[in-house]
Design an enzyme around this catalytic site. Structure first.
Site: not given
Ligand code: TRP
Ligand code: ZN
Length: 874
Positions: A265, A268, A301
């Site tokens: 996930a 955003n 998230e």
């Molecule tokens: N930031 C997201 C999380 O850890 C993970 C994430 C990083 C991600 N790159 C991505 C999710 C690409 C989907 C596609 O929650």
């Molecule tokens: Zn994360």
């Protein structure tokens, strides 16, 4: 894929430079239409200081249609495959860029793409540059205003970050919605979704009394699977207020579930996009494990809103700043809401298994990497899970109160900005007064430290000494290692199982010892008898522990340790010893013998009426074959499998009649997602496995009956798993029945694909290839692919490592195809092919040949290039 060699070059953490330009605002106008989507981006750009450097914007797979500066067409620019470079800009200006792109052709699922009928985005880490030309780096924080236009009938919902500020109908059956996000953010947190959904709605009143609208968007017809996700979201919001004092900051929180998604996930701002797997659940479709995963990822998230969004990362080398910390927070959330012991056990399984394997392989890196070719390759177990262990060690060293003071200090200083890992440690240090100088090495040193502990007891003086030595073996990325600050949590027990208070120089001392140097001796006074030590309690540091425990001492700890984790850990060590001895016995051509002490200790666990059935299930479930492989320098794949199997059967024989009695005692009326019931179902599944080892014919009947009578997916799958792992006569019929029921439901069918991929038989590949023709299977869908090919490559070691090389060849052929379709997913699937250090020479040679085939591939994506070249350099 036409990556030029230039794009294969490494980036170094040390080379960080502040940006030459800032972007304060961006107004996006996105016209969603077939075939090409048009994006207009109007940015306010400010030069940082006096210099003549051009503005170099990132961009990929875009067609530039128009470029203007301060409203006038601009000609002083250059476009290349990956950049738009603007020369001679004034110190402040407004840049207008119009580009076109083709979301339907985007199978990499990064940037703007189509998931089924909906449009959605994925911008972390570097996907925003596939939407428009931009300074696509996390230290550029801008205010976003987003106007989306699309066909109203096909895309009634048009979503983006922040608050909805305008909407209306347009000519030609189109409509628009305008969004404004009041919080400046980096481009990786941008999101846009357009589609037709069912919406689960609720609201949450924050502790300061603000009402927040909560909306979960799911595919039409799936509303009856959205309730648990909503409950989890509300629990997350409440927990973050209660435990961390953190409140949500917008008036709306949206989650969209999509079928095509590369990871779990994405956080955003105000508009999370989720892999549907971590949203959709009801008792008929989801297992207890699925429910747990949803709670964890929804929490994860949500917690990013503070640890990630309000305070973000200065550069991608700092990724663990948000990920390690947020994993720590989601682990604490799961532990506060459910069983702390069971959660700790499962988190430790991940670190000791796959994370230690990563440390030992060609991709070894510190939690804050120093050098990166493709950033997507660094969303790793090391950055996430070991990163969380590093935060947890600080929590252990500081205690909850000082840790929370450190968190407050961190937010006071860095809210609204892009920070570094060092900023976090600094805040913890200053708020607590604890010296973290040496501790900081955890951020810069890769690899798994090893602690070797010996002890001595002097009955005359009542003095007990623990000699602790630490050593970190070299890793592929770092030959030299330094001593680390390792918190070592211990307890001492007398022969009756009572804890002996820890005292030194007449004063009581805490349970956490600070190991700072290569060697350290800890002395304890007034120890009345030679104690049995419980070491590295709760896995107080991500290290390997060596202490020469006897079977008797481990059996003692399984029975008397005061902490659930320590009891499980003793059982693991006892099994590990038996596996090491068993493999030696098998290699000498002998049968596997187990000590009476081991058998009695495990029988006592089954008989223990006080023990939480969930913990019982964890203790009785043997370590996986890949975790056991980590015990050996050269892992004999077949012998490990054979020994694990033999131990399982010996234990089943020792349990004997207790198994049926236990199985029958675990019946439940009706299905509820509550710990007590989940615990019973977990134990029932484990016991069914032992029953199958004991008597396949009897188990066949039990499995058929459990499958037939099940009113929930957990019991259904437990039956199927036993049928599959023991190749019971009912296997084919039950799998066919399951496929018939769920053929059109991808998420549920993934369970069927996983069973096929992990079939422990030589014909597994023919079943796998047949399943790839199933109408619901698609190589473009990462969930389907991981379920089938991932289970074969990662949880079927004997077949994957078949000595004829068929497993390696199959995976390589698939990776070659995936290299074009989705390099990120290809790069995750390649893991078992690059971690070959512990294999024998023949298998190593087969793997090298396949990796060489990949290395020679024309148009090899950066993601695979980085891993293949590191693997071949081993
Ligand atoms: N930031 C997201 C999380 O850890 C993970 C994430 C990083 C991600 N790159 C991505 C999710 C690409 C989907 C596609 O929650
Ligand atoms: Zn994360």
């Amino acid at each position: 894929m036409t990556d030029t060699p230039e794009t294969m070059t490494a980036q170094y953490r040390q080379d960080y430079r502040a940006p030459d330009y800032f972007i304060d605002t961006i107004d996006l106008d996105v016209q969603l239409q077939e075939p090409m989507t048009e994006v207009t981006a109007i940015t306010r750009v400010r030069r940082q200081g006096e210099h003549q450097q051009p503005l170099i914007l990132n961009g990929e797979q875009l067609i530039l249609k128009r470029l203007a500066v301060d409203g006038l067409p601009y000609h002083s620019y250059e476009v290349s495959e990956h950049h738009l470079t603007l020369f001679n800009l004034p110190a402040e200006c407004v840049i207008t860029i119009v580009t076109e792109l083709d979301p339907a052709a985007n199978s990499a699922l990064s940037g703007l793409y189509k998931s089924g009928d909906a449009y959605c985005t994925q911008c972390e880490a570097e996907g925003f540059r596939r939407i428009t030309y931009y300074l696509d780096r996390p230290d550029i924080l801008a205010r976003y205003s987003t106007r989306i236009t699309a066909d109203k009938a096909k895309y009634p919902y048009l979503l983006s970050n922040g608050n909805k500020v305008a909407s209306g109908a347009l000519d030609g059956g189109r409509h628009f919605v305008q969004w404004q996000d009041p919080f400046p953010k980096p481009s990786y947190l941008f999101a846009l979704v357009a589609g037709d959904f069912d919406v689960e709605r609720s609201h949450y009143v924050t502790r300061s009394g603000r009402k927040v609208a909560l909306e979960i968007f799911v595919d039409k017809g799936n509303l009856d699977r959205a309730g648990f996700a909503m409950e989890s979201l509300i629990n997350s919001m409440r927990w973050d207020e209660q435990r961390f004092g953190l409140e949500y900051d917008l008036d709306i929180y949206m989650i969209v579930a999509v079928d095509f998604f590369n990871m779990g996930a994405m956080e955003n701002k105000g508009l999370n996009v989720f892999n549907a797997k971590f949203v959709l659940a009801n008792p008929a479709t989801a297992t207890d494990g699925d429910y747990h995963g949803i709670e964890r990822v929804i929490g994860h998230e949500y917690f990013h809103n503070w640890t990630g969004n309000r305070v973000t990362c200065r550069d991608w080398f700092q990724l663990s700043l948000k990920e390690g910390l947020t994993v720590f927070r989601d682990q604490e959330f799961s532990s506060d809401l459910g069983s702390r012991g069971v959660n700790r056990i499962n988190n430790v399984r991940t670190v000791r298994g796959p994370q230690f394997a990563e440390d030992a392989g060609p991709m070894a890196h510190p939690i804050r990497p120093d050098v990166v070719i493709e950033m997507n390759n660094f969303y790793t177990l090391t950055v996430y899970e070991k990163g969380s262990e590093v935060i947890r060690m600080m929590h252990t060293l500081l205690g909850e109160a000082a840790f929370q003071a450190g968190m407050r200090f961190y937010f006071e200083r860095h809210d609204g900005s892009a920070a570094t890992c060092d900023d976090f440690v600094q805040a913890m240090e200053e708020a607590s007064g604890v010296d973290l100088t040496r501790f900081r090495r955890w951020y810069s040193q890769s690899g798994t430290p090893e602690l070797t502990v010996t002890d001595e007891y002097d009955a005359a003086s009542g003095i007990y000494r623990l000699h602790v030595r630490q050593h970190t073996p070299p890793t592929q990325d770092q030959p030299q290692k330094l001593p680390l600050h390792i918190p070592l949590d211990i307890e001492l027990y007398d022969q009756q199982g009572a804890a002996i208070p820890l005292q030194y120089q007449g004063k009581a001392i805490g349970n956490v010892l600070n190991v700072l140097d290569a060697a350290h001796t800890f002395e304890f006074e007034q120890v009345p008898v030679k104690p049995i030590p419980s070491l590295l309690r709760d896995f107080s540091a991500p290290v390997k522990l060596h202490y020469d425990y006897s079977d008797e001492a481990l059996a003692f700890l399984m029975r008397f340790a005061r902490n659930e984790f320590a009891r499980w850990d003793a059982a693991q060590m006892l099994i590990n010893k038996a596996v090491i001895e068993g493999v030696a016995q098998v290699q000498r051509g002998q049968g596997v013998e187990l000590s009476q002490t081991l058998l009695a200790a495990f029988v006592a666990i089954v008989d223990d009426g006080e023990l939480d059935p969930a913990l019982k299930a964890e203790i009785l479930a043997l370590p996986s074959e890949s975790t056991l492989a980590e015990l050996f320098d050269v892992a004999d794949i077949d012998a490990i499998h054979q020994v694990r199997d033999a131990i399982h059967t010996r234990l089943a024989e020792a349990f004997g009649a207790r198994l049926v009695a236990t199985y029958q005692s675990l019946r439940l009326d009706g299905y509820q997602v509550v710990h007590a019931d989940m615990a019973k179902r977990a134990l029932k599944g484990v016991v069914l496995g032992y029953l199958a080892a004991l008597n396949a014919e009897h188990a066949d009947a039990l499995v058929r009956e459990q499958y037939r009578a099940a009113d929930n997916m957990t019991d259904t799958l437990a039956a199927l798993q036993v049928a599959n792992s023991y190749l019971l006569p009912c296997r084919a019929a039950l799998l066919a029945d399951f496929e018939g029921k769920w053929a059109k439901d991808g998420l549920v069918l993934d369970n069927w694909l996983r069973l096929i991929g992990s079939k422990p038989a030589a014909d597994v590949l023919s079943e796998v290839k047949q399943a790839m023709n199933h109408p619901t299977f698609s190589i473009r869908n990462p969930n389907r692919l991981r379920a089938l090919a991932g289970s074969f490559a990662m949880s079927n070691p004997v077949q994957f490592h078949a000595v004829d090389g068929s497993g390696y060849r199959f995976l390589t052929d698939l990776l070659i195809e995936l290299n074009e379709v989705n390099p990120q997913v290809a790069s995750r699937l390649i893991t078992p092919l690059i971690q070959f250090k512990r294999l024998d020479g023949a298998r190593k040679a087969l793997i090298r040949a396949e990796l060489t085939r990949l290395a020679k591939l024309e148009g090899l994506a950066r993601d695979l290039f980085e891993k293949v070249s590191k693997a071949l350099a081993q």
